[in-house]
Design a protein around this motif. Structure first.
Motif, PDB file in Angstrom:
ATOM      1  N   SER A 185      -2.439  10.667  -0.437  1.00 49.85           N
ATOM      2  CA  SER A 185      -3.571  10.322  -1.289  1.00 49.85           C
ATOM      3  C   SER A 185      -3.837  11.440  -2.290  1.00 49.85           C
ATOM      4  O   SER A 185      -3.970  12.605  -1.902  1.00 49.85           O
ATOM      5  CB  SER A 185      -4.810  10.129  -0.422  1.00 49.85           C
ATOM      6  OG  SER A 185      -5.980  10.192  -1.193  1.00 49.85           O
ATOM      7  N   TRP A 245       0.823  -1.214   0.000  1.00 46.23           N
ATOM      8  CA  TRP A 245       0.000   0.000   0.000  1.00 46.23           C
ATOM      9  C   TRP A 245       0.857   1.264   0.000  1.00 46.23           C
ATOM     10  O   TRP A 245       0.353   2.342  -0.272  1.00 46.23           O
ATOM     11  CB  TRP A 245      -0.922   0.014   1.226  1.00 46.23           C
ATOM     12  CG  TRP A 245      -0.152   0.037   2.515  1.00 46.23           C
ATOM     13  CD1 TRP A 245       0.322   1.147   3.161  1.00 46.23           C
ATOM     14  CD2 TRP A 245       0.265  -1.075   3.299  1.00 46.23           C
ATOM     15  NE1 TRP A 245       1.017   0.778   4.297  1.00 46.23           N
ATOM     16  CE2 TRP A 245       0.992  -0.582   4.400  1.00 46.23           C
ATOM     17  CE3 TRP A 245       0.097  -2.460   3.169  1.00 46.23           C
ATOM     18  CZ2 TRP A 245       1.545  -1.414   5.369  1.00 46.23           C
ATOM     19  CZ3 TRP A 245       0.643  -3.272   4.143  1.00 46.23           C
ATOM     20  CH2 TRP A 245       1.358  -2.757   5.220  1.00 46.23           C
ATOM     21  N   GLU A 246       2.124   1.136   0.313  1.00 44.08           N
ATOM     22  CA  GLU A 246       3.021   2.290   0.439  1.00 44.08           C
ATOM     23  C   GLU A 246       3.359   2.834  -0.956  1.00 44.08           C
ATOM     24  O   GLU A 246       4.086   2.207  -1.715  1.00 44.08           O
ATOM     25  CB  GLU A 246       4.305   1.880   1.173  1.00 44.08           C
ATOM     26  CG  GLU A 246       5.362   2.933   1.253  1.00 44.08           C
ATOM     27  CD  GLU A 246       4.913   4.199   1.958  1.00 44.08           C
ATOM     28  OE1 GLU A 246       5.258   5.274   1.469  1.00 44.08           O
ATOM     29  OE2 GLU A 246       4.220   4.118   2.991  1.00 44.08           O
ATOM     30  N   LYS A 247       2.816   3.982  -1.272  1.00 46.10           N
ATOM     31  CA  LYS A 247       2.994   4.586  -2.601  1.00 46.10           C
ATOM     32  C   LYS A 247       3.982   5.740  -2.597  1.00 46.10           C
ATOM     33  O   LYS A 247       4.286   6.316  -3.631  1.00 46.10           O
ATOM     34  CB  LYS A 247       1.646   5.064  -3.167  1.00 46.10           C
ATOM     35  CG  LYS A 247       0.606   3.975  -3.249  1.00 46.10           C
ATOM     36  CD  LYS A 247       1.053   2.821  -4.127  1.00 46.10           C
ATOM     37  CE  LYS A 247      -0.020   1.758  -4.198  1.00 46.10           C
ATOM     38  NZ  LYS A 247       0.501   0.454  -4.523  1.00 46.10           N
ATOM     39  N   GLY A 248       4.460   6.139  -1.403  1.00 41.40           N
ATOM     40  CA  GLY A 248       5.464   7.185  -1.327  1.00 41.40           C
ATOM     41  C   GLY A 248       4.939   8.601  -1.450  1.00 41.40           C
ATOM     42  O   GLY A 248       5.723   9.540  -1.616  1.00 41.40           O
ATOM     43  N   GLU A 249       3.625   8.763  -1.351  1.00 44.01           N
ATOM     44  CA  GLU A 249       3.035  10.096  -1.464  1.00 44.01           C
ATOM     45  C   GLU A 249       1.653  10.092  -0.820  1.00 44.01           C
ATOM     46  O   GLU A 249       1.077   9.035  -0.595  1.00 44.01           O
ATOM     47  CB  GLU A 249       2.926  10.515  -2.928  1.00 44.01           C
ATOM     48  CG  GLU A 249       2.036   9.598  -3.749  1.00 44.01           C
ATOM     49  CD  GLU A 249       2.084   9.891  -5.238  1.00 44.01           C
ATOM     50  OE1 GLU A 249       2.864  10.758  -5.659  1.00 44.01           O
ATOM     51  OE2 GLU A 249       1.330   9.252  -5.971  1.00 44.01           O
ATOM     52  N   HIS A 306       2.311  10.053   5.069  1.00 46.14           N
ATOM     53  CA  HIS A 306       2.177  10.907   3.886  1.00 46.14           C
ATOM     54  C   HIS A 306       0.986  11.864   3.991  1.00 46.14           C
ATOM     55  O   HIS A 306       1.103  13.047   3.675  1.00 46.14           O
ATOM     56  CB  HIS A 306       2.052  10.067   2.606  1.00 46.14           C
ATOM     57  CG  HIS A 306       3.228   9.197   2.364  1.00 46.14           C
ATOM     58  ND1 HIS A 306       4.487   9.693   2.118  1.00 46.14           N
ATOM     59  CD2 HIS A 306       3.340   7.847   2.322  1.00 46.14           C
ATOM     60  CE1 HIS A 306       5.330   8.695   1.939  1.00 46.14           C
ATOM     61  NE2 HIS A 306       4.652   7.560   2.061  1.00 46.14           N
ATOM     62  N   THR A 358      -7.167   5.288   5.398  1.00 45.07           N
ATOM     63  CA  THR A 358      -6.608   3.937   5.351  1.00 45.07           C
ATOM     64  C   THR A 358      -7.022   3.028   6.505  1.00 45.07           C
ATOM     65  O   THR A 358      -6.955   1.812   6.364  1.00 45.07           O
ATOM     66  CB  THR A 358      -5.070   4.006   5.330  1.00 45.07           C
ATOM     67  OG1 THR A 358      -4.633   4.760   6.459  1.00 45.07           O
ATOM     68  CG2 THR A 358      -4.579   4.665   4.054  1.00 45.07           C
TER      69      THR A 358
END
Length: 155
Positions: A21, A15-19, A48, A107
């Motif tokens: 939502s 789930w970690e997208k680095g930014e 984030h 989340t």
């Protein structure tokens, strides 16, 4: 070690997208007139979304049950030159740490066991006054069902 701490320790975080939502970024950009205040982000992960709120001028607080998530959040926030507060806190079971002007959900609801979701709604409905000032706002962003089902299948 709890399930979520193990996921952070083993770097098993799909789930970690680095930014933050994109929906939150769009919301904050589209509404610069929002009254600033304290915002609570339960289940903040690596922070984030907390940093997005902080960057928009809010006093942002992130809570998570995984110590590694709290540590990562703090490190990333310092590295970004922002100020936010992160603490180890179980939104479903711990007493609210203070009152907030905003509660942001993105989340946590999809990450908790389906059997605990009624508890989550009860906390917001019955004890929201413990987390929120009377004129507070609750912002809820959701994820597509197939993403939720994939995460819950691993839980």
């Amino acid at each position: 070690m709890n399930y979520w701490e193990t996921r952070y320790q083993t770097h098993d975080m799909p789930w970690e997208k680095g930014e933050p939502s994109p929906g939150l970024v769009d919301f904050l950009t589209a509404h610069p007139e929002l009254s600033r205040g304290k915002v609570c982000v339960p289940g903040c992960g690596t922070g984030h979304d907390v940093r997005a709120w902080a960057g928009a001028g809010f006093d942002a607080f992130g809570y998570d049950i995984a110590p590694s998530a709290v540590s990562l959040s703090t490190e990333k926030t310092v590295a970004a030159g922002l100020s936010a507060h992160f603490e180890l806190q179980d939104f479903l079971h711990d007493e609210p740490p203070l009152l907030f002007d905003w509660l942001f959900e993105h989340t946590l609801f999809c990450a908790i066991q389906p059997g605990e979701r009624d508890d989550y709604v009860r906390i917001i409905d019955e004890t929201g006054e413990d987390y929120l000032f009377p004129a507070s706002r609750f912002v809820f962003l959701t994820v597509p069902t197939e993403v939720e089902e994939a995460v819950m299948a691993k839980a």
